[in-house]
Design a protein around this motif. Structure first.
Motif, PDB file in Angstrom:
ATOM      1  N   GLY A 154       1.223  -1.539  -0.249  1.00  0.00           N
ATOM      2  CA  GLY A 154      -0.272   0.300  -0.151  1.00  0.00           C
ATOM      3  C   GLY A 154       0.414   1.083   0.088  1.00  0.00           C
ATOM      4  O   GLY A 154       0.285   2.027   0.116  1.00  0.00           O
ATOM      5  N   GLY A 155       2.032   0.923  -0.362  1.00  0.00           N
ATOM      6  CA  GLY A 155       3.051   2.569  -0.210  1.00  0.00           C
ATOM      7  C   GLY A 155       3.611   2.148   1.723  1.00  0.00           C
ATOM      8  O   GLY A 155       3.623   1.281   2.050  1.00  0.00           O
ATOM      9  N   THR A 156       4.402   3.900   1.439  1.00  0.00           N
ATOM     10  CA  THR A 156       5.114   3.775   2.384  1.00  0.00           C
ATOM     11  C   THR A 156       3.987   5.121   3.054  1.00  0.00           C
ATOM     12  O   THR A 156       3.801   6.000   2.689  1.00  0.00           O
ATOM     13  CB  THR A 156       6.604   4.068   2.143  1.00  0.00           C
ATOM     14  N   LEU A 157       4.582   5.390   4.449  1.00  0.00           N
ATOM     15  CA  LEU A 157       4.643   6.757   5.226  1.00  0.00           C
ATOM     16  C   LEU A 157       5.481   6.489   6.119  1.00  0.00           C
ATOM     17  O   LEU A 157       5.829   6.063   6.758  1.00  0.00           O
ATOM     18  CB  LEU A 157       2.984   6.490   6.260  1.00  0.00           C
ATOM     19  N   ARG A 158       6.164   8.073   6.003  1.00  0.00           N
ATOM     20  CA  ARG A 158       7.104   8.191   6.383  1.00  0.00           C
ATOM     21  C   ARG A 158       7.548   9.341   7.745  1.00  0.00           C
ATOM     22  O   ARG A 158       6.042  10.360   7.192  1.00  0.00           O
ATOM     23  CB  ARG A 158       8.074   9.272   5.612  1.00  0.00           C
ATOM     24  N   VAL A 159       7.585   9.089   8.828  1.00  0.00           N
ATOM     25  CA  VAL A 159       7.060  10.296   9.865  1.00  0.00           C
ATOM     26  C   VAL A 159       8.335  10.415  10.953  1.00  0.00           C
ATOM     27  O   VAL A 159       9.015   9.898  11.344  1.00  0.00           O
ATOM     28  CB  VAL A 159       6.178   8.874  11.138  1.00  0.00           C
ATOM     29  N   LEU A 160       8.096  11.755  11.106  1.00  0.00           N
ATOM     30  CA  LEU A 160       9.332  12.621  12.358  1.00  0.00           C
ATOM     31  C   LEU A 160       8.366  13.110  12.914  1.00  0.00           C
ATOM     32  O   LEU A 160       7.433  14.078  12.904  1.00  0.00           O
ATOM     33  CB  LEU A 160       9.321  13.726  11.056  1.00  0.00           C
ATOM     34  N   ALA A 161       9.153  13.119  13.868  1.00  0.00           N
ATOM     35  CA  ALA A 161       8.437  13.146  15.691  1.00  0.00           C
ATOM     36  C   ALA A 161       9.511  14.275  15.687  1.00  0.00           C
ATOM     37  O   ALA A 161      10.836  13.881  16.147  1.00  0.00           O
ATOM     38  CB  ALA A 161       8.320  12.643  16.057  1.00  0.00           C
ATOM     39  N   ALA A 162       8.876  15.934  16.312  1.00  0.00           N
ATOM     40  CA  ALA A 162      10.189  16.306  17.174  1.00  0.00           C
ATOM     41  C   ALA A 162       9.281  17.753  18.179  1.00  0.00           C
ATOM     42  O   ALA A 162       8.634  17.661  18.211  1.00  0.00           O
ATOM     43  CB  ALA A 162      11.036  17.508  16.173  1.00  0.00           C
ATOM     44  N   ASN A 163      10.372  17.184  19.403  1.00  0.00           N
ATOM     45  CA  ASN A 163      10.263  18.244  20.299  1.00  0.00           C
ATOM     46  C   ASN A 163      10.606  19.353  20.306  1.00  0.00           C
ATOM     47  O   ASN A 163      12.028  19.283  20.216  1.00  0.00           O
ATOM     48  CB  ASN A 163      10.382  17.856  21.619  1.00  0.00           C
ATOM     49  N   LEU A 164      10.307  20.962  19.966  1.00  0.00           N
ATOM     50  CA  LEU A 164      10.769  21.870  20.647  1.00  0.00           C
ATOM     51  C   LEU A 164      11.477  23.113  20.827  1.00  0.00           C
ATOM     52  O   LEU A 164      11.606  23.748  21.091  1.00  0.00           O
ATOM     53  CB  LEU A 164       9.385  22.570  19.416  1.00  0.00           C
ATOM     54  N   LEU A 165      11.437  22.297  22.773  1.00  0.00           N
ATOM     55  CA  LEU A 165      12.056  22.887  23.544  1.00  0.00           C
ATOM     56  C   LEU A 165      10.886  24.502  23.932  1.00  0.00           C
ATOM     57  O   LEU A 165      11.997  25.361  23.980  1.00  0.00           O
ATOM     58  CB  LEU A 165      13.271  22.620  23.621  1.00  0.00           C
TER      59      LEU A 165
END
Length: 315
Positions: free
Chosen positions: A93-104
């Motif tokens: 079904g394809g790919t999902l690229r996930v990024l998560a970041a806490n910005l302080l």
């Protein structure tokens, strides 16, 4: 002299024996155990040192207790250092690229974040501690040009969050406990799949008084479901590790931790550049109907967290 040996050895062995009992008991006491349990991987190593000490001092009973302690703690943490093979599943079904970041509290370098987005090419970016000022700076730095769809709930202090995406988003009601807004949005993937994404950020466990807020914020996160609803991804700063009972209960509903699946479960995400021992409190939890292709942790200037990135394969 023999009495002092016993005192020394049992003083080294007993605390970690209690640690092992609590860790596997299914019961999680309140402060200070709740923040302390995040350091279970370190406790496993020190428990092994206690075993060596007991053996060297010829304290047989203590050595047996230390051996059992070491085995129990090692069995809870060692699997995260080995890939479990789920990343090998094909992505029909394809790919999902996930990024998560806490910005302080919005202080992360916006140019560095936009550069990271350009390099990793995420489909989804989950941000925590998003302030109104940081939102303005990120937009000016070109984040919306790279990820044109967004659901943002900025807030002064540490309580704001957002979900940015390369594909259309539909906003849902944010999860809010103790002034922390955890944004929810559903992404329509080009494959036709709907993926609900939550930017996770319950309040931190720095003080005893914040524990109810932390617990309610984690308990409010949606279960992975029974396979009949949309795919779900929880990404962000959980302020908790895989050793916390609430995270283990969440995983039991049908999520997989991307770091654990790929054998990177010991990679610390906080504190970046700090003096404390590092722990993995930032996660990407993927619905078990998806497989995990890759996981990584990346530096980011201006924040005490290291962003986490995962490549997921859709069914």
């Amino acid at each position: 002299m023999r009495a002092w040996r016993k005192v020394l050895v049992w003083g080294a062995v007993t605390p970690f024996a209690g640690w092992a009992v609590l860790r596997v008991s299914g019961w999680e006491p309140v402060w200070p155990w709740t923040p302390l349990v995040a350091y279970t991987p370190y406790a496993a190593v020190v428990a092994g040192a206690g075993l060596l000490l007991a053996a060297a001092m010829r304290q047989r009973v203590a050595a047996v207790v230390a051996l059992a302690t070491t085995v129990v703690l090692a069995s809870t943490v060692l699997p995260r250092g080995f890939a479990d093979g789920q990343q090998q599943v094909s992505a029909d079904g394809g790919t999902l690229r996930v990024l998560a970041a806490n910005l302080l509290v919005g202080s992360a370098d916006e140019t560095a974040l936009v550069t990271l987005v350009a390099r990793l090419r995420p489909d989804v970016l989950a941000l925590q501690e998003l302030t109104p000022d940081a939102l303005t700076r990120l937009d000016a730095a070109g984040l919306r040009a790279a990820l044109p769809y967004a659901v943002t709930r900025p807030k002064r202090g540490a309580g704001g969050s957002a979900v940015y995406a390369r594909h259309p988003l539909t906003a849902a009601e944010a999860i809010e406990h103790g002034g922390f807004r955890q944004v929810r949005a559903t992404l329509r993937h080009p494959s036709g799949a709907d993926v609900e994404v939550v930017s996770v950020h319950p309040c931190a466990l720095r003080l005893y008084a914040r524990q109810p807020c932390w617990r309610s914020g984690l308990r409010a996160l949606p279960d992975a479901g029974d396979g009949g609803g949309p795919l779900r991804v929880l990404a962000g700063d959980f302020n908790a590790t895989l050793d916390h009972l609430l995270v283990r209960e969440l995983l039991a509903t049908g999520y997989r931790d991307a770091a654990d699946v790929t054998g990177h479960g010991f990679t610390a995400t906080w504190p970046q550049g700090g003096r404390l021992p590092g722990v993995a409190i930032d996660h990407v939890l993927a619905d078990e109907r998806m497989s995990v292709r890759a996981f990584g942790v990346h530096p980011l200037r201006g924040t005490d967290h290291r962003p986490v990135f995962a490549v997921l394969a859709l069914p």
